[in-house]
Enzyme design. Structure first.
Site, mmCIF file in Angstrom:
data_model
loop_
_atom_site.group_PDB
_atom_site.id
_atom_site.type_symbol
_atom_site.label_atom_id
_atom_site.label_comp_id
_atom_site.label_asym_id
_atom_site.label_seq_id
_atom_site.Cartn_x
_atom_site.Cartn_y
_atom_site.Cartn_z
ATOM 1 N N ASN A 3 0.834 -1.204 0.000
ATOM 2 C CA ASN A 3 0.000 0.000 0.000
ATOM 3 C C ASN A 3 0.868 1.254 0.000
ATOM 4 O O ASN A 3 1.817 1.347 0.780
ATOM 5 C CB ASN A 3 -0.903 0.000 1.235
ATOM 6 C CG ASN A 3 -1.777 -1.235 1.318
ATOM 7 O OD1 ASN A 3 -2.215 -1.753 0.290
ATOM 8 N ND2 ASN A 3 -2.011 -1.738 2.518
ATOM 9 N N HIS B 63 6.625 -1.190 2.909
ATOM 10 C CA HIS B 63 6.539 -2.595 3.328
ATOM 11 C C HIS B 63 5.657 -3.384 2.385
ATOM 12 O O HIS B 63 4.750 -2.849 1.767
ATOM 13 C CB HIS B 63 6.013 -2.717 4.764
ATOM 14 C CG HIS B 63 4.673 -2.064 4.983
ATOM 15 N ND1 HIS B 63 4.527 -0.710 5.208
ATOM 16 C CD2 HIS B 63 3.419 -2.580 5.006
ATOM 17 C CE1 HIS B 63 3.249 -0.428 5.365
ATOM 18 N NE2 HIS B 63 2.546 -1.537 5.246
ATOM 19 N N PHE B 64 5.949 -4.676 2.305
ATOM 20 C CA PHE B 64 5.144 -5.609 1.511
ATOM 21 C C PHE B 64 4.443 -6.568 2.456
ATOM 22 O O PHE B 64 5.068 -7.097 3.376
ATOM 23 C CB PHE B 64 6.042 -6.414 0.550
ATOM 24 C CG PHE B 64 6.523 -5.614 -0.624
ATOM 25 C CD1 PHE B 64 7.528 -4.673 -0.478
ATOM 26 C CD2 PHE B 64 5.957 -5.803 -1.875
ATOM 27 C CE1 PHE B 64 7.967 -3.924 -1.569
ATOM 28 C CE2 PHE B 64 6.384 -5.052 -2.971
ATOM 29 C CZ PHE B 64 7.396 -4.121 -2.807
ATOM 30 N N HIS B 65 3.145 -6.771 2.228
ATOM 31 C CA HIS B 65 2.387 -7.779 2.975
ATOM 32 C C HIS B 65 2.474 -9.085 2.201
ATOM 33 O O HIS B 65 2.231 -9.106 0.986
ATOM 34 C CB HIS B 65 0.904 -7.396 3.047
ATOM 35 C CG HIS B 65 0.619 -6.153 3.819
ATOM 36 N ND1 HIS B 65 0.142 -6.194 5.108
ATOM 37 C CD2 HIS B 65 0.713 -4.841 3.502
ATOM 38 C CE1 HIS B 65 -0.042 -4.956 5.546
ATOM 39 N NE2 HIS B 65 0.292 -4.116 4.582
#
Ligand code: AMP
Ligand code: ZN
Length: 147
Positions: free
Chosen positions: A89, A102-104
């Site tokens: 996001n 950040h990556f989920h």
């Protein structure tokens, strides 16, 4: 603007607040999301602070993506995930709460209650072509090659 001193993920990187680390190297950290969509939901971050992907270092993102790939494989092999969503996001309107890139990595399980949804819009071929031109012009400005 959130500074490195105040940033919650920078504090995790510096070890000032605890986290459940699943991977760490010189440039990248992966840890379990404290409020997961499913068990195994992992966040992968470049250690160097940037507010979102547009402000991040390209090399850092390349390194992060290597880890995202490995965690995706691990979730399938070690947590029996039947699928995995990778999400990222940028900006409040896109749902970003923590202002550190950040990556989920979200494992999916049979009959889980995770909802990732958007409605589709219909665009004409002319509209698609107009957008394609705009975006390919942008790329030409930033890179020396066509694709
Ligand atoms: P986003 O909405 O993309 O900014 O997602 C931020 C994510 O960070 C959320 O899923 C939170 O649950 C997660 N989060 C916030 N604080 C922590 C923390 N201290 N440790 C682990 N995950 C966190
Ligand atoms: Zn940060």
């Amino acid at each position: 603007m959130v500074t490195e001193a105040d940033c919650i993920f920078c504090k995790i990187v510096r070890g000032e607040i605890p986290s459940k680390k699943v991977y760490e190297d010189k440039d990248t950290l992966a840890f379990l999301d404290i409020n997961p969509a499913n068990p195994g939901h992992t966040l992968v971050v470049p250690k160097k602070h940037s507010e979102d992907i547009t402000k991040s270092d390209e090399e850092d993102i390349a390194k992060v993506m290597r880890v995202v790939k490995n965690i995706t494989t691990n979730l399938k092999e070690k947590m029996n995930a039947i699928g995995v969503n990778v999400m990222q996001n940028n900006g409040k309107p896109a749902g970003q709460i923590v202002a550190h890139t950040h990556f989920h990595v979200i494992p999916r399980y049979p009959n889980d209650v995770v909802v990732i949804s958007y409605q589709r819009v219909q665009l004409s071929d002319e509209q698609l072509e107009e957008i394609r031109k705009k975006l390919s012009e942008e790329k030409k400005r930033s890179f020396d090659f066509d694709f």
